[in-house]
Scaffold this motif. Structure first.
Motif, short mmCIF file in Angstrom:
data_model
loop_
_atom_site.label_atom_id
_atom_site.label_comp_id
_atom_site.label_asym_id
_atom_site.label_seq_id
_atom_site.Cartn_x
_atom_site.Cartn_y
_atom_site.Cartn_z
N ASN A 10 0.83 -1.20 0.00
CA ASN A 10 0.00 0.00 0.00
C ASN A 10 0.87 1.25 0.00
OD1 ASN A 10 -2.37 -1.61 0.31
ND2 ASN A 10 -2.04 -1.68 2.53
N THR A 41 -8.05 10.06 -1.25
CA THR A 41 -8.55 9.52 -2.51
C THR A 41 -7.44 8.87 -3.33
OG1 THR A 41 -10.27 11.23 -2.58
CG2 THR A 41 -9.78 10.09 -4.64
N SER A 42 -6.28 9.52 -3.39
CA SER A 42 -5.19 9.01 -4.24
C SER A 42 -4.57 7.74 -3.68
CB SER A 42 -4.11 10.09 -4.39
OG SER A 42 -3.51 10.39 -3.13
N LYS A 43 -4.56 7.60 -2.36
CA LYS A 43 -3.93 6.41 -1.76
C LYS A 43 -4.92 5.27 -1.54
CE LYS A 43 -0.19 8.74 -1.78
NZ LYS A 43 0.43 9.37 -0.63
N ARG A 44 -6.23 5.55 -1.70
CA ARG A 44 -7.26 4.51 -1.82
C ARG A 44 -7.37 3.60 -0.59
NH1 ARG A 44 -8.47 3.57 -7.45
NH2 ARG A 44 -9.12 1.47 -6.88
N GLY A 64 -9.09 4.93 2.32
CA GLY A 64 -10.18 5.44 3.13
C GLY A 64 -9.73 6.10 4.41
N ASP A 66 -12.81 8.16 6.54
CA ASP A 66 -14.05 8.57 5.87
C ASP A 66 -15.11 8.95 6.89
OD1 ASP A 66 -13.04 8.17 3.33
OD2 ASP A 66 -13.71 6.08 3.23
#
Length: 247
Positions: A133, A152-155, A157, A174
């Motif tokens: 990750n 958002t870019s690292k996905r 949450g 989130d």
């Protein structure tokens, strides 16, 4: 090794220092009577796991394990059913005794059984997962736009929040964003430090992945920040554990 196959060549695998456990309910079958003298000739020790303590095999053995049963589960008391279960239970008990006598530990199991879920539980670490990750992190004074872009870019949450020295100060998930919106705050003025959760759940680098799973289940969360000292070095997510079959 099957007794019938042993007297047709497989006996060659038995060496002088071996211990042979001979399993027989009656202890008097023809194959056993042919095999035992040949086994004793090799110098191997003979343990008899028998259902008849007065049998020929019991008389020949160096050690006897009593697997006597009162009656087979077979309605005719013929087919080996209860007796095979008793033999299996004694075999498992022997294996556990040997395990304890040799101080066979988790590391030994992982070394010899690396495949499958059992093996992964004993050797897979959070480092193995977190390196797959990207590491989302923002500063304490990062604005909301920066926070959302990083998440958002690292996905994952979530994002770590670090101070000027790079030490972990908190986490934004989130859920934190949704709670902020519900509170009706002025979005232009919001900084990471205003919405982060301080003292988030973390796990040290080098820890087994199964420990991360236990922590996530205990605290009902889906990610942990991996720390090296006070600095975040990665994230491990529940999806990583699912992918590896640990869940």
């Amino acid at each position: 090794m099957h007794a019938a196959d042993a007297i047709h060549g497989d006996l060659g695998m038995i060496q002088r220092d071996d211990v042979v456990i001979c399993i027989s309910k009656s202890g008097s079958t023809p194959e056993i009577k042919v095999l035992v003298p040949l086994l004793k000739r090799t110098g191997a020790k003979l343990i008899a796991l028998v259902g008849n303590l007065n049998s020929w095999l019991a008389d020949q053995a160096d050690c006897i394990l009593d697997a006597t049963v009162a009656q087979e589960a077979c309605p005719h008391d013929l087919a080996p059913t209860t007796s095979t279960t008793a033999a299996l239970a004694l075999g498992d008990a022997l294996a556990i005794c040997l395990l304890e006598a040799r101080s066979f530990g988790r590391e030994d199991f992982a070394r010899l059984h690396p495949g499958g879920t059992l093996g992964k539980r004993l050797y897979l670490t959070v480092d193995d997962l977190s390196r797959l990750n990207e590491l989302p992190q923002v500063s304490l004074q990062a604005d909301l736009h920066t926070v959302i872009l990083e998440m958002t870019s690292k996905r994952l949450g979530a994002t770590a929040v670090v101070d000027d020295d790079g030490a972990l100060a908190g986490i934004i998930t989130d859920g934190d964003l949704r709670r902020m919106l519900r509170a009706g705050r002025d979005l232009a003025q919001v900084r990471a430090t205003d919405i982060m959760t301080p003292r988030p759940k973390t796990i040290e680098t080098g820890t087994y992945a199964v420990t991360a799973l236990e922590m996530m289940q205990l605290h009902q969360i889906t990610q942990l920040i991996v720390l090296e000292g006070t600095r975040p070095v990665g994230f491990v997510h529940m999806h990583d554990l699912l992918r590896e079959g640990l869940v």
